[in-house]
Write an enzyme that holds these catalytic residues in place. Structure first.
Site, PDB file in Angstrom:
ATOM      1  CE1 TYR A 140      42.579  32.442  36.244  1.00 13.16           C
ATOM      2  CE2 TYR A 140      44.291  30.872  35.644  1.00 13.16           C
ATOM      3  CZ  TYR A 140      42.953  31.178  35.803  1.00 13.16           C
ATOM      4  OH  TYR A 140      41.995  30.233  35.520  1.00 13.16           O
ATOM      5  CE  LYS A 168      41.661  33.020  32.401  1.00 13.29           C
ATOM      6  NZ  LYS A 168      40.767  32.470  33.418  1.00 13.29           N
TER       7      LYS A 168
END
Length: 309
Positions: A140, A168
């Site tokens: 992330y 992400k």
């Protein structure tokens, strides 16, 4: 070549909100109701415990409680990615092991925040989570909140591992998103993070998206994704522009999550108010929230009907 089924992670994932009772405690009944709300909206799954879920404002036990409720409610109907990042590696590992025990589909993590950590420290932090379970791992990257911008050097090193299946990308550059895809290969998953550039991310190679505003308009993001896949780019541009107007209005309230929780309340889905220091909406904001909810509902009806023709 990865041994994981990557296709099940492609598409729209709602970054799920927290759900509290009137005293501000995690309410499992409200968590379950919220999770069930997304089952028939067309989304692929839920991203639990991330920024939209206020994970960093919760204790480890609260985060476990949230996930357990989600898994009980929809774990057999939606794909569940669990954000396990915490400031300490020990807590992150505990959350990762718990996610696997609960039957989650994947884990994900930001780097630790507050301290300006070196790349070696972030790599070690992530690696210990990766090694603690058999679950696939999704990086992330959200530099605007963590202060750590994932370099292509570290990214390529992490992505070379079989367990690391995606990233992400919540940075603001679709160029960087495209570079992640280019450097890891077509098999590697890239999730668009900024909701306001979903279409741009998809055009530049993202396999889907994970977003917080999806939570009050999941049907619109699913339809946006469908327009893209069908090559109806003008319709996609039109819908992305309409979505962006909604996002702009959501950002005008004391907090984004205060506004989204208020919209859900209007629809009969109680989630409480955001945890302090994030603010709820003001009493004087309700009229505007009702108008905005009306805009979303009209757009859903319009684009759903258009898609059926």
């Amino acid at each position: 070549m990865t041994t994981y089924d990557l296709d099940k992670f492609k598409g729209v994932f709602v970054a799920m909100y927290s759900a509290y009772d009137e005293e501000g405690n995690v309410c499992t009944d409200r968590v379950k109701n919220l999770a069930k709300y997304y089952v028939n909206t067309g989304v692929e799954g839920l991203y639990v415990g991330g920024s939209s879920g206020e994970g960093v404002l919760q204790t480890v036990e609260e985060r476990k409680k949230m996930l357990e409720a989600v898994m009980e409610a929809v774990g057999d109907q939606l794909k569940i990615i669990v954000h396990v990042g915490a400031n300490s590696t020990k807590e992150s590992i505990e959350l990762a092991v718990h996610a696997e025990k609960c039957g989650a589909d994947a884990i994900s993590s930001i780097p630790a925040v507050y301290y300006r950590l070196s790349e070696d420290a972030v790599e070690n932090h992530w690696q210990q989570m990766i090694d603690s379970t058999s679950l696939p791992f999704i990086i992330y990257n959200i530099p605007q909140t963590t202060g750590f911008n994932l370099t292509q050097t570290l990214f390529k090193k992490m992505a070379a591992q079989d367990k690391v299946i995606g990233v992400k990308m919540s940075g603001e550059s679709v160029y960087e998103l495209q570079q992640f895809k280019a450097n890891a290969g077509k098999e590697f998953l890239v999730f668009n993070g900024p909701d306001e550039q979903y279409l741009g991310g998809r055009i530049m190679g993202a396999d889907g998206g994970i977003g917080g505003t999806y939570g009050v308009m999941p049907e619109l993001f699913c339809q946006l994704d469908e327009y893209f896949k069908q090559g109806e780019i003008e319709k996609a541009q039109e819908l992305q522009a309409a979505i962006n107007e909604i996002i702009t209005r959501l950002l005008s309230f004391p907090s984004l999550y205060g506004a989204t929780k208020a919209i859900l309340q209007l629809r009969g889905v109680e989630t409480g108010i955001p945890r302090s220091p994030m603010l709820p909406i003001k009493d004087t904001d309700w009229a505007e929230v009702e108008k905005l909810n009306g805009v979303i509902e009209r757009l859903v009806a319009e684009h759903t009907n258009t898609a059926k023709k």
